[in-house]
Design an enzyme around this catalytic site. Sequence first.
Site, mmCIF file in Angstrom:
data_model
loop_
_atom_site.group_PDB
_atom_site.id
_atom_site.type_symbol
_atom_site.label_atom_id
_atom_site.label_comp_id
_atom_site.label_asym_id
_atom_site.label_seq_id
_atom_site.Cartn_x
_atom_site.Cartn_y
_atom_site.Cartn_z
ATOM 1 N N HIS A 99 0.844 -1.190 0.000
ATOM 2 C CA HIS A 99 0.000 0.000 0.000
ATOM 3 C C HIS A 99 0.878 1.237 0.000
ATOM 4 O O HIS A 99 2.048 1.181 0.374
ATOM 5 C CB HIS A 99 -0.979 0.012 1.176
ATOM 6 C CG HIS A 99 -0.333 -0.039 2.519
ATOM 7 N ND1 HIS A 99 0.230 -1.188 3.035
ATOM 8 C CD2 HIS A 99 -0.141 0.917 3.458
ATOM 9 C CE1 HIS A 99 0.719 -0.939 4.237
ATOM 10 N NE2 HIS A 99 0.528 0.332 4.515
ATOM 11 N N HIS A 101 1.133 5.269 1.196
ATOM 12 C CA HIS A 101 0.632 6.357 2.033
ATOM 13 C C HIS A 101 0.707 7.668 1.255
ATOM 14 O O HIS A 101 1.738 7.971 0.648
ATOM 15 C CB HIS A 101 1.488 6.511 3.296
ATOM 16 C CG HIS A 101 1.390 5.369 4.244
ATOM 17 N ND1 HIS A 101 0.575 5.400 5.350
ATOM 18 C CD2 HIS A 101 2.012 4.167 4.251
ATOM 19 C CE1 HIS A 101 0.710 4.267 6.002
ATOM 20 N NE2 HIS A 101 1.572 3.498 5.357
#
Length: 139
Positions: A99, A101
């Site tokens: 993922h 940020h």
Amino acid sequence: MGDCFFCKMAKGEIPTNTVYEDGDVRVILDINPVNPGHCLVIPKTHAANIYEIKPDVLSKAMAVAQETALKVKKATGCDGINILQNNEEAAGQTVFHFHIHVMPRYKGDKAFNYKTITMTDDEFKEIKNKIKMSGVYEI
């Protein structure tokens, strides 16, 4: 992976504060933000980290991160944006589903600080050569 919490969030099986979704990724507000507007870009296909993710999924996730950064900056009026992606525990990875940020930053917010090191010219040359000799780029 059936038990991956981020897979479940990305697929909508767990409620999130979703700000964007398409067939490949979901963008959600981080539940532990460094500042309001901190988002996570989560691919819907599982890969533990940057080493495992397929290049086309990575490209899509980065393009969505760029668009998200523009929207977060406009929405929050922040002074800057960090795009951060951690790989392995030593680098701060705590969730083993790739993922990205997207973190709004403000002057003086002290969200995190990096320490730098000093290297000699010989040390730069040595690490440069090790990286170059570690294999060819397959881009």
